[in-house]
Design an enzyme around this catalytic site. Structure first.
Site, short mmCIF file in Angstrom:
data_model
loop_
_atom_site.label_atom_id
_atom_site.label_comp_id
_atom_site.label_asym_id
_atom_site.label_seq_id
_atom_site.Cartn_x
_atom_site.Cartn_y
_atom_site.Cartn_z
N ARG A 126 0.88 -1.40 -0.16
CA ARG A 126 -0.16 0.25 -0.13
C ARG A 126 0.80 1.31 -0.19
O ARG A 126 1.83 1.34 0.65
CB ARG A 126 -1.00 0.02 1.12
CG ARG A 126 -2.10 -0.86 1.10
CD ARG A 126 -3.06 -0.53 2.18
NE ARG A 126 -4.06 -1.82 2.17
CZ ARG A 126 -4.45 -2.12 3.26
NH1 ARG A 126 -4.42 -1.48 4.51
NH2 ARG A 126 -5.36 -2.93 3.52
N ARG A 159 3.25 4.35 4.75
CA ARG A 159 2.80 4.45 6.21
C ARG A 159 3.99 3.60 7.02
O ARG A 159 4.26 2.47 6.59
CB ARG A 159 1.39 4.14 6.57
CG ARG A 159 0.71 5.31 6.92
CD ARG A 159 -0.87 5.05 7.11
NE ARG A 159 -0.97 3.83 8.07
CZ ARG A 159 -2.29 3.43 8.26
NH1 ARG A 159 -3.23 3.68 7.48
NH2 ARG A 159 -2.47 2.41 9.02
N ARG A 170 2.97 -6.49 13.71
CA ARG A 170 1.38 -6.38 14.18
C ARG A 170 0.68 -7.93 13.88
O ARG A 170 -0.23 -7.98 14.79
CB ARG A 170 0.74 -5.34 12.98
CG ARG A 170 1.10 -4.09 13.31
CD ARG A 170 0.68 -3.09 11.97
NE ARG A 170 -0.81 -2.85 11.92
CZ ARG A 170 -1.24 -2.56 10.84
NH1 ARG A 170 -0.34 -1.84 9.87
NH2 ARG A 170 -2.39 -2.06 10.96
P1 AMP Z 1 -5.70 -0.56 12.89
O1 AMP Z 1 -6.03 0.31 11.73
O2 AMP Z 1 -7.13 -1.04 13.58
O3 AMP Z 1 -4.82 -2.04 12.46
O4 AMP Z 1 -5.04 0.26 14.09
C1 AMP Z 1 -3.79 0.69 13.87
C2 AMP Z 1 -3.10 0.66 15.33
O5 AMP Z 1 -3.62 1.29 16.16
C3 AMP Z 1 -2.72 -0.57 15.92
O6 AMP Z 1 -1.55 -1.25 15.48
C4 AMP Z 1 -2.81 -0.46 17.40
O7 AMP Z 1 -1.34 0.20 17.59
C5 AMP Z 1 -3.59 0.90 17.45
N1 AMP Z 1 -5.03 0.31 18.02
C6 AMP Z 1 -6.01 0.16 17.24
N2 AMP Z 1 -7.04 -0.26 18.06
C7 AMP Z 1 -6.54 -0.89 18.98
C8 AMP Z 1 -6.92 -1.31 20.10
N3 AMP Z 1 -8.38 -2.00 20.33
N4 AMP Z 1 -6.33 -1.65 21.03
C9 AMP Z 1 -5.06 -1.26 21.13
N5 AMP Z 1 -4.46 -0.45 20.23
C10 AMP Z 1 -5.23 -0.36 19.13
#
Ligand code: AMP
Length: 221
Positions: A126, A159, A170
């Site tokens: 991406r 990003r 991740r």
């Molecule tokens: P995402 O776009 O949902 O993959 O979220 C991006 C980043 O935000 C993740 O890699 C975490 O660092 C943080 N994040 C998002 N949702 C959560 C959650 N429920 N608990 C902890 N960290 C979160």
């Protein structure tokens, strides 16, 4: 109705959630998007979250839960699709508590399963426009000129959390926490798992259709 989306980052939760929210009239809340919004606006919360997000780690539960609780209050009557929350058992328990206070519950936990190798390829390919935010995929949706946005002519960038090593981290983080969450929702009898991706020839739209049919057949509300 309250739905939680459980798949790994890059499994298509955002797209599936968007279709479900339109079809079912629910509000979609993504904790990842809420964090990114705070990051962009350089809020104190955004600064705290950035440290973890850049490494592909989870933001601590207390910060995440407080942010979510505040946002949820606006939509308790409407019903919500949660994209990226809960990600730990503690968050799942807190969510149940918040909902219970309003006599609500999680009606469905949708687990979207996509092979990890496919996800690494998907995310690390991406690129995002530094100006208008348009998203490209260097394999499936490349810009006409390499690294330049078709829409506004500005430079594309990768990003930090979409770089291959960070994506792998991740996914490791996801692997560690997801098993517990899946068990948690299995025990509550609300788990629905859907396989997706190239191997089963099923994209996010197919998953969304399948889930809508299931919800209607089972009269989940
Ligand atoms: P995402 O776009 O949902 O993959 O979220 C991006 C980043 O935000 C993740 O890699 C975490 O660092 C943080 N994040 C998002 N949702 C959560 C959650 N429920 N608990 C902890 N960290 C979160």
């Amino acid at each position: 109705m309250f739905i939680v989306l459980l798949g790994a980052p890059g499994s298509g939760k955002g797209t599936v959630g968007k279709i479900l929210s339109q079809e079912l009239g629910l509000v979609q809340i993504s904790t990842g998007d809420l964090f990114r919004e705070n990051l962009k606006n350089e809020t104190e919360l955004g600064k705290q979250a950035k440290i973890y997000m850049d490494k592909g780690e989870l933001v601590p539960d207390d910060i995440t839960i407080n942010m979510l609780v505040e946002k949820m209050q606006e939509y308790m009557d409407k019903g919500v699709i949660l994209d990226g929350f809960p990600r730990t058992e503690k968050q799942a328990i807190e969510l149940d508590d918040i909902l219970l206070k309003s006599n609500k519950k999680v009606n469905m936990a949708l687990n979207i399963e996509v092979p990890f190798e496919e996800i690494v390829k998907r995310i690390s390919n991406r690129r995002t426009c530094s100006n208008c935010g348009e998203i490209y995929n260097i394999t499936y949706k490349p810009p006409r000129i390499a690294d330049i946005c078709d829409k506004c002519g500005c430079t594309l960038y990768q990003r930090e959390d979409q770089k291959e090593e960070i994506v792998k981290n991740r996914l490791d983080v996801y692997k560690k926490s997801s098993a517990q969450l899946i068990d948690y929702y299995k025990e509550s009898n609300v788990l629905y798992s859907a396989k997706a991706g190239d191997k089963v020839n099923k994209n996010s739209e197919d998953v969304a259709k399948e889930v809508i049919t299931y919800i209607k057949e089972r009269k989940i509300s």
